[in-house]
Motif scaffolding. Structure first.
Motif, PDB file in Angstrom:
ATOM      1  N   THR A  39      33.674  42.520  30.386  1.00  0.00           N
ATOM      2  CA  THR A  39      32.492  41.668  29.874  1.00  0.00           C
ATOM      3  C   THR A  39      31.370  41.248  30.182  1.00  0.00           C
ATOM      4  O   THR A  39      30.512  41.684  29.947  1.00  0.00           O
ATOM      5  CB  THR A  39      33.021  40.026  29.702  1.00  0.00           C
ATOM      6  OG1 THR A  39      34.093  40.260  29.044  1.00  0.00           O
ATOM      7  CG2 THR A  39      32.118  39.287  29.693  1.00  0.00           C
ATOM      8  N   GLU A  40      31.572  41.954  31.974  1.00  0.00           N
ATOM      9  CA  GLU A  40      30.132  41.682  32.722  1.00  0.00           C
ATOM     10  C   GLU A  40      29.109  42.819  32.719  1.00  0.00           C
ATOM     11  O   GLU A  40      28.232  42.653  32.381  1.00  0.00           O
ATOM     12  CB  GLU A  40      30.764  41.997  33.968  1.00  0.00           C
ATOM     13  CG  GLU A  40      29.507  41.966  35.554  1.00  0.00           C
ATOM     14  CD  GLU A  40      29.490  39.809  35.518  1.00  0.00           C
ATOM     15  OE1 GLU A  40      30.061  39.289  34.889  1.00  0.00           O
ATOM     16  OE2 GLU A  40      28.118  40.295  35.758  1.00  0.00           O
ATOM     17  N   MET A  41      30.419  44.385  32.388  1.00  0.00           N
ATOM     18  CA  MET A  41      29.662  45.685  31.842  1.00  0.00           C
ATOM     19  C   MET A  41      28.447  44.875  30.804  1.00  0.00           C
ATOM     20  O   MET A  41      27.167  45.382  30.541  1.00  0.00           O
ATOM     21  CB  MET A  41      30.671  46.365  31.604  1.00  0.00           C
ATOM     22  CG  MET A  41      29.932  47.646  31.395  1.00  0.00           C
ATOM     23  SD  MET A  41      31.836  49.057  31.599  1.00  0.00           S
ATOM     24  CE  MET A  41      32.895  48.396  30.704  1.00  0.00           C
ATOM     25  N   PHE A  42      29.184  44.346  29.659  1.00  0.00           N
ATOM     26  CA  PHE A  42      28.470  44.108  28.406  1.00  0.00           C
ATOM     27  C   PHE A  42      26.983  43.365  28.629  1.00  0.00           C
ATOM     28  O   PHE A  42      25.842  43.585  27.916  1.00  0.00           O
ATOM     29  CB  PHE A  42      29.580  43.415  27.110  1.00  0.00           C
ATOM     30  CG  PHE A  42      29.044  43.105  26.078  1.00  0.00           C
ATOM     31  CD1 PHE A  42      28.546  44.234  24.931  1.00  0.00           C
ATOM     32  CD2 PHE A  42      28.514  42.107  25.804  1.00  0.00           C
ATOM     33  CE1 PHE A  42      28.093  44.161  24.257  1.00  0.00           C
ATOM     34  CE2 PHE A  42      27.687  41.540  24.173  1.00  0.00           C
ATOM     35  CZ  PHE A  42      27.482  43.026  23.761  1.00  0.00           C
ATOM     36  N   LYS A  43      27.323  42.387  29.538  1.00  0.00           N
ATOM     37  CA  LYS A  43      26.001  41.343  30.122  1.00  0.00           C
ATOM     38  C   LYS A  43      25.164  42.266  30.283  1.00  0.00           C
ATOM     39  O   LYS A  43      23.707  41.847  29.999  1.00  0.00           O
ATOM     40  CB  LYS A  43      26.871  39.904  31.037  1.00  0.00           C
ATOM     41  CG  LYS A  43      27.484  38.651  29.517  1.00  0.00           C
ATOM     42  CD  LYS A  43      27.542  37.778  30.563  1.00  0.00           C
ATOM     43  CE  LYS A  43      28.408  36.778  30.324  1.00  0.00           C
ATOM     44  NZ  LYS A  43      29.140  36.321  31.275  1.00  0.00           N
TER      45      LYS A  43
ATOM     46  N   SER B  46      49.222  40.316  33.727  1.00  0.00           N
ATOM     47  CA  SER B  46      46.830  40.524  34.434  1.00  0.00           C
ATOM     48  C   SER B  46      45.711  41.384  34.559  1.00  0.00           C
ATOM     49  O   SER B  46      44.767  40.793  34.737  1.00  0.00           O
ATOM     50  CB  SER B  46      47.538  40.672  36.139  1.00  0.00           C
ATOM     51  OG  SER B  46      46.988  39.726  36.673  1.00  0.00           O
ATOM     52  N   ARG B  47      46.351  42.791  34.460  1.00  0.00           N
ATOM     53  CA  ARG B  47      45.737  43.984  34.636  1.00  0.00           C
ATOM     54  C   ARG B  47      44.772  43.611  33.360  1.00  0.00           C
ATOM     55  O   ARG B  47      43.160  44.176  33.212  1.00  0.00           O
ATOM     56  CB  ARG B  47      45.966  45.018  34.689  1.00  0.00           C
ATOM     57  CG  ARG B  47      45.262  46.167  34.571  1.00  0.00           C
ATOM     58  CD  ARG B  47      44.712  46.345  36.124  1.00  0.00           C
ATOM     59  NE  ARG B  47      45.613  46.160  37.271  1.00  0.00           N
ATOM     60  CZ  ARG B  47      46.263  45.480  37.869  1.00  0.00           C
ATOM     61  NH1 ARG B  47      46.580  47.711  37.557  1.00  0.00           N
ATOM     62  NH2 ARG B  47      47.391  45.487  38.288  1.00  0.00           N
ATOM     63  N   SER B  48      45.058  43.228  32.305  1.00  0.00           N
ATOM     64  CA  SER B  48      44.388  42.942  31.167  1.00  0.00           C
ATOM     65  C   SER B  48      42.715  42.593  30.886  1.00  0.00           C
ATOM     66  O   SER B  48      42.140  42.287  30.232  1.00  0.00           O
ATOM     67  CB  SER B  48      45.259  42.745  29.324  1.00  0.00           C
ATOM     68  OG  SER B  48      46.355  43.340  29.428  1.00  0.00           O
ATOM     69  N   ASP B  49      43.483  40.843  31.389  1.00  0.00           N
ATOM     70  CA  ASP B  49      42.285  40.194  32.253  1.00  0.00           C
ATOM     71  C   ASP B  49      41.764  40.655  33.274  1.00  0.00           C
ATOM     72  O   ASP B  49      40.547  40.084  33.191  1.00  0.00           O
ATOM     73  CB  ASP B  49      42.864  38.639  32.915  1.00  0.00           C
ATOM     74  CG  ASP B  49      43.816  37.524  31.953  1.00  0.00           C
ATOM     75  OD1 ASP B  49      43.739  37.813  30.908  1.00  0.00           O
ATOM     76  OD2 ASP B  49      44.344  36.745  33.211  1.00  0.00           O
ATOM     77  N   VAL B  50      41.692  41.707  33.786  1.00  0.00           N
ATOM     78  CA  VAL B  50      40.816  42.136  34.876  1.00  0.00           C
ATOM     79  C   VAL B  50      40.111  43.047  33.774  1.00  0.00           C
ATOM     80  O   VAL B  50      38.781  43.675  34.038  1.00  0.00           O
ATOM     81  CB  VAL B  50      41.486  43.141  35.581  1.00  0.00           C
ATOM     82  CG1 VAL B  50      40.572  44.002  36.367  1.00  0.00           C
ATOM     83  CG2 VAL B  50      42.297  42.011  36.958  1.00  0.00           C
ATOM     84  N   VAL B  51      40.414  43.783  32.817  1.00  0.00           N
ATOM     85  CA  VAL B  51      39.530  44.241  31.954  1.00  0.00           C
ATOM     86  C   VAL B  51      38.405  43.480  31.401  1.00  0.00           C
ATOM     87  O   VAL B  51      37.580  44.398  31.077  1.00  0.00           O
ATOM     88  CB  VAL B  51      40.495  45.414  30.692  1.00  0.00           C
ATOM     89  CG1 VAL B  51      40.202  46.050  30.177  1.00  0.00           C
ATOM     90  CG2 VAL B  51      41.382  46.270  31.770  1.00  0.00           C
ATOM     91  N   GLY B  52      39.035  42.730  30.508  1.00  0.00           N
ATOM     92  CA  GLY B  52      38.404  41.626  30.038  1.00  0.00           C
ATOM     93  C   GLY B  52      37.137  41.207  31.117  1.00  0.00           C
ATOM     94  O   GLY B  52      36.115  40.833  30.440  1.00  0.00           O
ATOM     95  N   VAL B  53      37.883  40.701  32.747  1.00  0.00           N
ATOM     96  CA  VAL B  53      36.049  40.092  32.907  1.00  0.00           C
ATOM     97  C   VAL B  53      35.421  41.066  33.279  1.00  0.00           C
ATOM     98  O   VAL B  53      33.718  41.531  33.433  1.00  0.00           O
ATOM     99  CB  VAL B  53      36.491  39.795  34.348  1.00  0.00           C
ATOM    100  CG1 VAL B  53      35.938  39.924  35.478  1.00  0.00           C
ATOM    101  CG2 VAL B  53      37.888  38.859  34.343  1.00  0.00           C
TER     102      VAL B  53
END
Lengths: 505, 505
Positions: free
Chosen positions: A53-57, A43-50
């Motif tokens: 991605t937001e930071m990159f965007k 679940s934490r990996s998903d949080v990192v993904g979110v």
């Protein structure tokens, strides 16, 4: 307020927002490595993904694009102060780099390297290069494609070097590494031939974790590491992470049969941490609030680890403390014997276990390989042979398996080409800075002998740390030492140190 | 795939994204309370601000609004499965609640409560109610305004209760608290009058933190707390936080002069943690992946702390382990004496130090006050007097200062009206569930005596934990016990327990 001022305020808000995401992700990574329960990882990996991605965007958003365009127009640019100009240029660099890669290509690359990293573990543990090779080929091909999209001037590999050491080039590295190698290969050889090999068995007794931790904390304190702005934890692989200058955490690893591994690991990470803790407050919340390059960062960890922590002066001061921390275990060992033991030089196959001198040769091998790969003078298929030949040539040793050869490092599986040179650059920068320091602080050795390390730290804060990324690595080394990167200082430092230890002259 | 299916997939992505932000913020809070270096607080607070704002924006976004509208249309709703319906309804509730408050009003309220919280600390430490009163008045006024915007049916205070205990009303609480008070006030009084007061001095020796920690870890293990999905740390105020079911962390506080404070704190938080660790996997990444209400959550912490941890059977099994953990310190203390000591009842002024029985009376006082405030039958100015009178009436004690009176709790300064009843609801739910458990598992006491706690945990997982927030508190208590909330079980449990300890009959 002028329109430029208004835009700058809004722009800085966006920059700060991106930095906030980065800080959150940094904390999550720290937690993953220090204590995240196993079952929480997914679940934490998903949080990192979110969050990533937001930071990159945000960094490639149209909003960012509009700010950069507006602020770069000449009539606006001239109203922008120096600091904001640097922040803008740094954003522009990120923006261009990210925008030039089509999203699908980048996402495919993320998947590729993520798969390659887990596959590499298997390949390494089974010494099976053939398993890894097709992935490596794809990663190299993708990077070559990215280089075309990003553009390059003299050498394709320059574009990769620039990611870790802004401004560094093959031309420069060929020059400095060439000079370095010419001196270090024979120096290592004559050390090998010396009859004055140090005794080291006493380093391998049993040392309790608690006592090691106590001593590590003591030395960090002596270095001026601020425990109100950091903490020390335990991990399998030591690291330092600067979440913000008020929260720079380090980790170390205690080996119960090795008295110095954790200690030098701690000092090394402590060096990185001193840098991050002492970045000027005005840079907080900007993209300049970090070390200026991997090389300069590494110069600080290595300066503290090797040039302070493995110096005779240091142990003249602290050896009695070590003896007291481990009662009875060093009664028969003189400070000279201890000093020589922790500076043993031994050509070896594994980079991360290498000594202060031969470490540089391990790096040069990787540099030669990466340069050749990206200039397409060798192929991935030829790597193992090339690797083994270079080890023979530079270090006089040859791997018998790919596990202890070409498969030993994780870097390439993650696509981190251009990173390795930082380690040796760090050694060169550090020696060059030390040379200046000795000239400006004639009582340098005395200070270390007295355990008065704070003036040394303060000098580094003034000269380097405070600037964060607001000066380039080339500007830093020029400003601190009055000249460009020069490998002679590292050569002189190593020759002086090891000639004395191994009685070479 | 149908349009409804497509929309559901995209909607669930958005829900998961919000949940990811929540998890990140949860981790940051955990870190703030367990080990964030002092100088890192400022920047980290900004990070929390950025992420919380983003999370809030997502939950009231037009995108969310569009999903809710589309999916709620009858011809679409009939295609939505049961689980997704619950997720939608939960989002709708949040969406409506947040959208109904104008942004400026909400932001002003956040600033108000944030200022009030720091001011409350000063007011408390100087016993200065007059300092706090104007803030309290504003907070109450703001909440009354919000209640108007949100709407209410029978009683304004219901709207606040519903935030913590969905579906709970003044009508219901008047009934259950009334019944409870009628029995507990005389029970507490007869305990006070009993000649059989327990000896407690032996609880106050010196106990090393390490040994306490060891014992806490041992008991958590016995309860079935999964250390691969959690960890135990030390903080000033113990808490549990469920970041995801695979990462549910608890903290405790070790007092060196009190052998049971940390232990019962650990068991209490362990009870909360068991709930969160065992929520069904299908709810992960949704807004139903949490306890269904504060009251049901508290029923679990209190069941484990009081009904297991302070039971005679439990200590018949574990007292020898405690004696072994603290060698020599309990040689002269029988298990009966120990059991009586940890169950001492003593009317007191401070809620958080209250025993299992009188705790409920502390809560009822706060309930009466909140109800009166929001029905505007008393004013903030009248609070201290009202408070003191109620303490005299319910507990037979009277505060001599506002610090140990009306200013003792932080809740109101943060605007958390409606929260207090959860604590007493937890006790009632727990006793009612225990009654059912005894009927369904006739060997319940035997299991505890044998230290075989896992079947008890498993029963709770099946009956309660797995459902997370997919059942309402009323559905849970009905489904588990076959009837609605009934205070008689708590009365019966407490009467039986204390009549025996204090030899009242």
């Amino acid at each position: 307020m002028s329109e430029v001022q208004n835009q700058l305020i809004a722009f800085r808000e966006l920059v700060k927002k991106i930095k906030s995401y980065e800080e959150a992700v940094g904390l999550i990574y720290w937690d993953m490595r220090t204590g995240l329960p196993k079952k929480g990882v997914e679940s934490r990996s998903d949080v990192v993904g979110v969050l990533s991605t937001e930071m990159f965007k945000l960094s490639i958003s149209d909003e960012m694009g509009a700010f950069l365009q507006f602020l770069s127009e000449p009539q606006h640019w001239e109203q922008v102060d120096e600091l904001n100009r640097k922040i803008i240029l740094e954003c522009q660099k990120d923006y261009d780099r990210s925008r030039k890669i089509p999203t699908e290509k980048y996402q495919a690359y993320v998947v590729l390297t993520s798969n390659a990293e887990s596959l590499w573990e298997t390949a390494k543990s089974t010494s099976d290069y053939a398993l890894f090779q097709p992935y490596l080929e794809k990663i190299i091909a993708a990077n070559l494609e990215f280089i075309e999209l990003w553009g390059y001037k003299d050498n394709k590999y320059d574009t990769l070097l620039d990611m870790y050491e802004p401004g560094m080039t093959v031309a420069k590295l060929d020059e400095v590494f060439g000079a370095l190698r010419k001196k270090l290969v024979p120096l290592a050889a004559s050390i090998q031939a010396s009859k004055n090999q140090p005794e080291t068995a006493f380093l391998r007794q049993t040392f309790s974790k608690d006592q090691q931790r106590q001593f590590s904390l003591f030395i960090l304190n002596q270095m001026g590491y601020d425990f109100e702005a950091g903490r020390l934890d335990e991990t399998v692989h030591p690291f330092a992470t600067g979440l913000n200058p008020g929260d720079v955490r380090i980790t170390t690893r205690y080996l119960e049969d090795d008295v110095v591994s954790a200690l030098f690991g701690t000092i090394h990470e402590g060096g990185h941490a001193l840098y991050e803790q002492n970045i000027s407050a005005e840079l907080i919340g900007t993209n300049l609030c970090t070390g200026t390059s991997m090389g300069i960062h590494e110069s600080q960890s290595r300066f503290w680890e090797n040039m302070i922590g493995r110096s005779a002066s240091f142990w003249n001061r602290y050896y009695a403390d070590l003896q007291k921390t481990f009662p009875g275990q060093f009664d028969d060992v003189s400070v000279e014997a201890f000093y020589k033991a922790i500076n043993e030089v031994k050509p070896s196959l594994i980079r991360i276990e290498a000594d202060e001198l031969t470490y540089n040769l391990h790096i040069m091998i990787r540099y030669e390989i990466e340069k050749a790969l990206f200039n397409e003078t060798i192929t991935a298929a030829e790597l193992p042979q090339f690797w083994n030949e270079k080890y023979k040539e530079y270090l006089g040793v040859e791997p018998s398996t790919n596990e202890e050869g070409v498969l030993q490092d994780v870097h390439w599986s993650g696509g981190a080409f251009g990173y390795f040179p930082s380690y040796a650059l760090g050694n060169m920068y550090a020696a060059q800075m030390r040379h200046t320091m000795l000239a400006r602080m004639p009582n340098f050795e005395e200070l270390v002998e007295q355990g008065n390390l704070l003036p040394i730290k303060e000098w580094l804060v003034e000269q380097i740390y405070q600037y964060g990324k607001s000066l380039t690595p080339a500007e830093i080394i020029q400003q601190v030492t009055g000249e460009a990167l020069n490998p002679d200082y590292l050569v002189a430092y190593l020759e002086e140190k090891y000639q004395e230890i191994y009685k070479l002259v």
